[in-house]
Design an enzyme around this catalytic site. Sequence first.
Site, mmCIF file in Angstrom:
data_model
loop_
_atom_site.group_PDB
_atom_site.id
_atom_site.type_symbol
_atom_site.label_atom_id
_atom_site.label_comp_id
_atom_site.label_asym_id
_atom_site.label_seq_id
_atom_site.Cartn_x
_atom_site.Cartn_y
_atom_site.Cartn_z
ATOM 1 N N CYS A 305 20.189 -8.890 1.330
ATOM 2 C CA CYS A 305 20.497 -9.346 2.689
ATOM 3 C C CYS A 305 20.406 -8.285 3.792
ATOM 4 C CB CYS A 305 21.858 -10.043 2.734
ATOM 5 S SG CYS A 305 23.221 -9.054 2.090
ATOM 6 N N ARG A 335 17.322 -2.581 -9.405
ATOM 7 C CA ARG A 335 18.472 -1.688 -9.586
ATOM 8 C C ARG A 335 18.236 -0.852 -10.829
ATOM 9 N NH1 ARG A 335 23.750 -5.425 -7.874
ATOM 10 N NH2 ARG A 335 22.816 -5.982 -5.884
ATOM 11 N N GLU A 337 19.643 0.269 -13.628
ATOM 12 C CA GLU A 337 20.866 0.038 -14.407
ATOM 13 C C GLU A 337 21.011 1.141 -15.442
ATOM 14 O OE1 GLU A 337 23.142 -2.163 -13.923
ATOM 15 O OE2 GLU A 337 22.211 -3.747 -12.733
ATOM 16 N N ARG A 346 20.789 -8.762 -17.571
ATOM 17 C CA ARG A 346 21.030 -7.495 -16.868
ATOM 18 C C ARG A 346 19.719 -6.736 -16.776
ATOM 19 N NH1 ARG A 346 26.078 -3.946 -17.280
ATOM 20 N NH2 ARG A 346 25.364 -1.983 -16.426
ATOM 21 N N GLU A 354 18.979 -15.508 -2.034
ATOM 22 C CA GLU A 354 20.024 -14.900 -1.212
ATOM 23 C C GLU A 354 20.223 -15.746 0.031
ATOM 24 O OE1 GLU A 354 21.848 -12.162 -1.897
ATOM 25 O OE2 GLU A 354 22.609 -11.513 0.044
ATOM 26 N N ASP A 416 33.408 -13.722 -7.123
ATOM 27 C CA ASP A 416 32.401 -13.746 -8.192
ATOM 28 C C ASP A 416 32.525 -15.040 -8.963
ATOM 29 O OD1 ASP A 416 31.125 -11.370 -7.808
ATOM 30 O OD2 ASP A 416 32.027 -10.329 -9.525
ATOM 31 N N GLU A 434 28.922 -12.510 -14.701
ATOM 32 C CA GLU A 434 28.933 -12.734 -13.256
ATOM 33 C C GLU A 434 27.547 -13.255 -12.894
ATOM 34 O OE1 GLU A 434 29.325 -9.000 -11.136
ATOM 35 O OE2 GLU A 434 28.090 -9.965 -9.603
ATOM 36 N N ASN A 437 27.586 -14.765 -6.611
ATOM 37 C CA ASN A 437 28.763 -14.424 -5.817
ATOM 38 C C ASN A 437 28.652 -15.035 -4.425
ATOM 39 O OD1 ASN A 437 27.013 -12.778 -4.340
ATOM 40 N ND2 ASN A 437 27.803 -10.873 -5.177
ATOM 41 N N CYS A 463 27.329 -13.986 2.937
ATOM 42 C CA CYS A 463 26.127 -14.097 2.110
ATOM 43 C C CYS A 463 26.509 -14.548 0.713
ATOM 44 C CB CYS A 463 25.341 -12.786 2.056
ATOM 45 S SG CYS A 463 26.003 -11.564 0.917
ATOM 46 N N ARG A 470 20.455 -15.104 -14.425
ATOM 47 C CA ARG A 470 21.832 -15.254 -14.901
ATOM 48 C C ARG A 470 22.254 -16.719 -15.006
ATOM 49 N NH1 ARG A 470 25.338 -10.018 -13.170
ATOM 50 N NH2 ARG A 470 24.003 -8.550 -14.245
#
Length: 509
Positions: A305, A335, A337, A346, A354, A416, A434, A437, A463, A470
Amino acid sequence: MTKLKYTTVIKGHYILKGNFSGPTPELVELIEDVLKKIKNKTEFNFNKEVLNIVVESNEDETFAYEVFMQIKNKLRDTLKTKKIGLKNITVDSAELKIPAEDLSLERIKDIKIEYVSDIKFENNNVILIINNLDEWFLKNQFLRNIPNVFFEKIEKLKEAGKKEFWELIWTSKNKCDCRFTLDPTVEALKKGWLKKYPMQGVYFFTPKLTAIFRAIENLILDEILNKLEFKEAIFPKQIPFEIWKKTGHLTGVPAEVFYLSPAKTRDISIFDDINDIIKITNTIPIEKYPSRLREPIGGYCYAQCPPFYWFFEKEIIPENVLPIKWYDKSGPSFRWESGGLHGFERLNEFHRIELVWLDSIEGVISIRNKLMECYKHIFDNILKLEWRMARVTPWYYAQSGKITATELIKEKGTIDYESYLPYRGPRESSEWLEFQNISIHGDKFVKTFKIKCNKDVELWTGCSGIGLERWAVTIISQYGMDLEQWPSNFQPYLKEAKQIIETKLITWP
Ligand code: SER
Ligand code: ZN
């Protein structure tokens, strides 16, 4: 932010020249007279022709450096009458004296701060010593930011070992019947729904799994985006450091983002030697690349975002276009991780829808509440999932390095959504996933990006990130790999996915 209490001490010197013949009582008196007129605490002494000056200032008084320069001007005028000149006006060091209160040397001994060469304890004060000061640093009053950095580091130390904030607020009535207890990634790999890609945390998704992602997307389109009139936009996925500086990512997650470094020039000849090595030895001399690359020009999308807030930066929004409700599903987030084996829940490269909204305070809260109703309807009545909600450290704090910060006002913060994954063990003790969110950021981004409304309306933003991989892992974990066994209300969306025949090769899966 509460104002920090501390004292700044500037230690510097001026060199006396011209008619100077040592610290005569007359000269000492002249200097004393000049210093008497200064509000701040000052000290001076001579070392041959060097006049050492020490100036103290509390944070709410004039900055010690300014006083140091004022003294120089006043002395210059006074000494001129005695035909003595001043040269080499130099700040030798600065000390920041912070009341120790609950601090101890033990607690702060591991703290290191850029520009600070030493940290000492003296008379119940922590003393931060800064040497090598240049004019740029002093004139811009950067010293004033050092105590904040010091306290931030102390907070970080306090947080280390503490658990992240997590408060359960809701658990679904639906309970998973655990008809399937296997790991979705393992099973999907066996069936050839995805293939591990030779990059950490990246999978290739085949048409079968992709069609499942699209089924999820279509459900979200029908039940949320179209219902609540969110409009699609394409947010850039290359993020300049300036945007991350404002959102906090630049200093919050610098070890997790992917940096963008193009080649230094478009002239291919800078790669000549590398290319020769590849062609001659069939090996890739990775170590030779950094010297051909530019300093990073930014990084890859991490939170999705931030470009939205940039779009509205310093703009004035007419009240009649509010609320602004946009979503982006145009590309992945990245990301770095932690290493090790993870399933496709993950990833270092993942896909997310988004949703971002900008409106008055009441509007932002109301949109959030409507979204939560839609989510509840989907999870309870369409996907019939076992899920729960928890208030957690708001992502905009977590991603700017504040692990345990919470929002005090109920409306703000992050919730979450977590799903139970039977393959991970009993619902009471296993880690839930998760999978999305929802957040209200209050005026955090509106303030930092200076977003304004033409009428006297206080703006807020919110947001919500919907993780496609997921959601898929959640549904597979609770219902298994046979799409026919998935909830009946979701079946209309699965027509295409069911028709896709899994690709089987002689050698794969
Ligand atoms: N931007 C939010 C986050 O990064 C929601 O996706 O968590
Ligand atoms: Zn977001």
